[in-house]
Design a protein around this motif. Structure first.
Motif, short mmCIF file in Angstrom:
data_model
loop_
_atom_site.label_atom_id
_atom_site.label_comp_id
_atom_site.label_asym_id
_atom_site.label_seq_id
_atom_site.Cartn_x
_atom_site.Cartn_y
_atom_site.Cartn_z
N SER A 18 -8.84 -31.77 29.30
CA SER A 18 -9.75 -32.73 29.92
C SER A 18 -10.96 -32.05 30.52
N GLY A 19 -10.83 -30.80 30.95
CA GLY A 19 -11.96 -30.11 31.57
C GLY A 19 -12.17 -30.50 33.02
N VAL A 20 -11.31 -31.37 33.55
CA VAL A 20 -11.48 -31.79 34.94
C VAL A 20 -11.21 -30.63 35.90
N LYS A 21 -10.26 -29.78 35.55
CA LYS A 21 -9.92 -28.66 36.42
C LYS A 21 -10.56 -27.38 35.87
N ASP A 22 -10.84 -26.44 36.77
CA ASP A 22 -11.50 -25.23 36.30
C ASP A 22 -10.54 -24.05 36.12
N GLN A 60 -18.75 -29.10 39.60
CA GLN A 60 -17.30 -28.92 39.51
C GLN A 60 -16.65 -29.10 40.89
N ASP A 63 -12.56 -23.51 29.60
CA ASP A 63 -13.72 -23.52 28.70
C ASP A 63 -14.04 -22.14 28.16
N LYS A 70 -21.18 -30.78 30.39
CA LYS A 70 -20.54 -30.00 29.32
C LYS A 70 -20.81 -30.64 27.96
N PHE A 129 -13.94 -37.32 35.73
CA PHE A 129 -14.06 -36.86 34.34
C PHE A 129 -15.50 -36.96 33.86
N LEU A 131 -9.22 -31.64 22.16
CA LEU A 131 -9.58 -32.83 22.91
C LEU A 131 -8.59 -33.12 24.03
N ILE A 172 -17.86 -34.37 35.76
CA ILE A 172 -17.70 -32.96 35.40
C ILE A 172 -18.06 -32.73 33.94
N ASN A 173 -17.67 -33.67 33.06
CA ASN A 173 -17.88 -33.41 31.64
C ASN A 173 -19.25 -33.82 31.13
N GLU A 195 -5.31 -27.40 34.86
CA GLU A 195 -5.38 -28.26 33.69
C GLU A 195 -3.98 -28.69 33.25
N LEU A 213 -6.74 -38.38 26.10
CA LEU A 213 -6.72 -38.50 27.56
C LEU A 213 -5.65 -39.48 28.01
#
Lengths: 201, 242, 277
Positions: free
Chosen positions: C96-100, B119, C142, B143, B136, C93, B139-140, C105, B198
């Motif tokens: 994005s999960g890019v940021k924590d 991360q 998450d 997951k 992307f 969906l 990091i993903n 986000e 996205l």
């Protein structure tokens, strides 16, 4: 066209989203193999699927990131096998363009070709860094070839040639099965569509 | 206890340093450096994790390689007999060479991934204007592996409920196909839907991005960066000149 | 604002799914798409969002959809998504999960479009407050519950302040509280809303105009009154509540030309029905 321009045009959301899934498939196949107790790796299935659906460059990036993440979660050894992954991505992309994903036997044949090349690329790495030992089930083959008096590099290469074509052949067969089961509407969202279906209509 | 969590730049340089020294230093120096690093990490806040991973992965590998090289090394003509066991001298050297290199390289890589999380690495790349899709994926990736495993166990469970024999190799192959095809289809279709989401989140933007807060190195980070770069340059110069 | 001109969509087997549809959507309109099948309304949502050719590439399209006089598929993706936001049914969906953190986000789309740092903080804080999720701002997306994630996803979409918000089946994974939250957010939203949802409780509370997808074709209704009249005459062949029920749900003053502007009981409903007859 410079690199950033190329990437901006070609790495569109469907492509990089699929690349992420490709990484997940590469890393997750270990789990599938363990669950069903089959004596294979299948850890380049994601790369092959991305190569078929999106092309060579996305598949290469998928391969690099898969091995980087695998070296973080499984074993650091994975980091040194990035060249193997790149060769698989390159060949899978080229074979897709040559129409190797149109028939199942062609896919298996293509997989075996890729397997031979992958074995040739990974043998020197494995021999030089690890003496051919990877703590996997195929180590006994290296031991056997060594015991018959082969040199280290040769023994590792023979071991690779004995196991990789089967592994990659089955990887390609699985990739073919999933690609052929995919509805046209889904497949057409990806740039590699033209190489995956015969232009009948 | 060292609580210092470094900036990605010095950690990355550290990894480069380890990889370079793994291929240039002599066997003894590699062993000494690895032991020093291990000692250093025992005092670090993540030391336990690092040491545990090394014990789990590196030690078995080193032992296996060591045994393999010392006992089966057919090219050799010189054999040593120590306490009644026949050892190959060349094999012993090769074993030392390999185990020392693996110990050093793997220690470095394991430390790298424990000192900065994926991360953190991703957010550093993001701050430095690397393509957002790369961040992307990075990091993903992990997951999605969890998601993959979750879905796998789900499909596996239902296939078992329907009665799926797993005795011989043909049945296992059929089971693999029956589990993998729906699993991969689900993952690919979801990825395609995610692509739409996205795009809506602005992932196709071409404007130069702004960031919430700047990512700066602390003084310690800067000192360590300079120190490590110095060592790297020294080692490179030495190997070129000698 | 958005204008469909003779839109015809044919699926893979050349069967027309939508034929000769023409309608116009004005600024600040609230339109509900009511479909026989949810795939059809999704199709129409994608067409209006300008992503149809990519999500249904095997379909053939004739006619066009114009946004501000320009064919919508030809507008640059970045520009288009700045104006028109499509919220897919799986709102999960969208994260994005890019940021924590939740804050990061929500701010991500603004960062990517290059908005200034101070302005990002201001806008994100405002939107988090409006969604009542400012307490979550430092949590990892998450680790949130499904309902919270849905809110974060919606906030992340609305923070870009698009002119048109297209919601495809937003109530799919929402409980009653979630639906009520969604409604209060949508009521306060300042812009055009297009909503395709099978839940009459949602669309009746928001929409002022309707598009029904029927077997015979697509019929636009310009007001709740028009829809109710059609229902009364049994002219609507899709799964919607009876006109009496609908009347109860449409608590809007513009229904019919009577003095009654709001009603909450069966008694007042009877008054209105009588007035309509």
């Amino acid at each position: 066209m410079n690199i950033s321009e190329y990437l901006r045009r070609n790495i569109t959301p469907p492509v990089f989203s699929l690349m992420t899934v490709g990484v997940a498939i590469n890393l997750g196949m270990g789990q599938v193999v363990a669950l069903l107790k089959i004596p294979l790796y299948l850890d380049s299935l994601g790369t092959v699927i991305v190569a078929a659906m999106c092309g060579i460059i996305p598949a290469m990036i998928t391969g690099i990131i898969s091995n980087l993440l695998a070296s973080a979660v499984f074993s650091p050894a994975m980091m040194f096998f990035i060249p193997t992954m790149l060769v698989i991505a390159l060949l899978a992309g080229i074979l897709t363009r040559k129409g190797f994903f149109l028939r199942w036997w062609k896919a298996v044949l293509g997989g075996m070709i890729v397997g031979v090349c992958a074995a040739i690329v990974s043998a020197p790495i494995s021999a030089y860094l690890f003496g051919g030992i990877t703590l996997a089930g195929t180590d006994f083959l290296v031991l056997y070839f060594r015991a018959t008096g082969q040199e280290l590099l040769q023994a590792v290469l023979y071991q690779g040639l004995a196991s990789d074509p089967i592994d990659k052949g089955i990887t390609f067969l699985l990739a073919f099965l999933i690609l052929s089961k995919m509805p046209r509407n889904l497949l057409m969202r990806f740039p590699g569509y033209h190489y995956l279906r015969q232009r009948d209509a | 206890m060292i609580r210092y969590l470094p900036h990605p730049v010095p950690v990355f340089l550290f990894l480069v340093l380890i990889i370079i020294s793994g291929f240039t230093l002599s066997i003894e120096v590699r062993f000494i450096v690895s032991v020093m690093l291990l000692l250093l990490f025992t005092f670090h806040i993540h030391g336990n994790k690092i040491l545990r991973t090394i014990v789990r992965i590196v030690i078995p590998l080193c032992i296996a390689i060591g045994l393999f090289m010392t006992f089966i090394y057919p090219e050799t003509e010189q054999w040593l007999t120590i306490a009644g066991i026949r050892l190959s001298r060349d094999g012993l050297t090769a074993a030392g060479e390999m185990t020392s290199r693996i110990l050093l390289l793997f220690t470095g890589i394991i430390a790298f991934f424990n000192l900065i999380t994926i991360q953190r690495l991703g957010s550093y790349l993001y701050q430095n204007n690397l393509p957002v899709w790369l961040v992307f994926i990075l990091i993903n990736g992990l997951k999605f592996v969890d998601r993959f495993k979750y879905k796998l166990s789900e499909i596996h469970f239902y296939q078992r409920l329907r009665g799926m024999p797993l005795e011989n190799i043909w049945q296992r192959w059929k089971a693999t196909v029956k589990i993998l095809i729906p699993l991969l289809y689900f993952m690919i279709e979801e990825s395609s839907n995610r692509a739409i989401a996205l795009e809506m989140r602005g992932f196709t933007a071409t404007t130069r991005r702004t960031t919430l807060k700047p990512d700066r190195q602390s003084t310690i980070d800067k000192i360590i960066t300079i120190l490590i770069s110095g060592i790297i340059i020294f080692i490179l110069l030495r190997s070129i000149l000698l | 604002m958005i204008k469909a001109v003779n839109l015809t969509l044919k699926d893979e087997s050349e069967k027309p799914v939508v034929s000769n549809l023409s309608f116009e959507i004005y600024k600040n309109d609230r339109i509900a798409i009511l479909g026989r099948k949810s795939e059809l309304s999704t199709l129409l949502c994608h067409a209006l969002a300008g992503i149809l050719q990519r999500t249904h590439p095997s379909y053939s399209v004739s006619g066009s959809i114009l946004y501000a006089g320009q064919p919508i598929e030809e507008i640059d993706s970045h520009e288009r998504t700045n104006k028109i936001a499509y919220v897919p049914p799986f709102a999960d969906l969208l994260i994005s999960g890019v940021k924590d953190t939740v804050f990061g986000e929500v701010a991500l789309s603004l960062e990517l479009t290059g908005i200034e740092r101070d302005l990002i903080h201001e806008r994100v804080n405002r939107i988090l407050q409006r969604f009542a999720i400012e307490k979550l701002s430092n949590r990892d997306p998450d680790e949130l519950s499904g309902g919270e994630r849905h809110k974060v996803a919606l906030a992340a979409m609305i923070v870009r302040a698009p002119d048109v918000l297209i919601l495809d089946n937003p109530s799919m994974f929402l409980d009653t509280t979630g639906v009520n939250n969604l409604l209060s957010i949508l009521r306060a939203y300042n812009g055009t809303i297009i909503i395709a949802d099978p839940n009459p409780y949602i669309w009746a509370a928001i929409a002022g105009r309707f598009i029904t997808i029927e077997k015979s074709g697509i019929v636009p209704y310009d007001s709740p009154a028009a829809l109710i009249h059609a229902l009364e005459k049994d002219a609507v062949h899709i799964d919607v509540p009876s006109w009496q029920e609908l009347l109860l749900m449409l608590r809007q003053p513009l229904i019919i030309d009577t003095e009654v502007t709001s009603f909450r009981s069966l008694g007042s409903l009877r008054t209105i029905i009588r007035a309509m007859q």
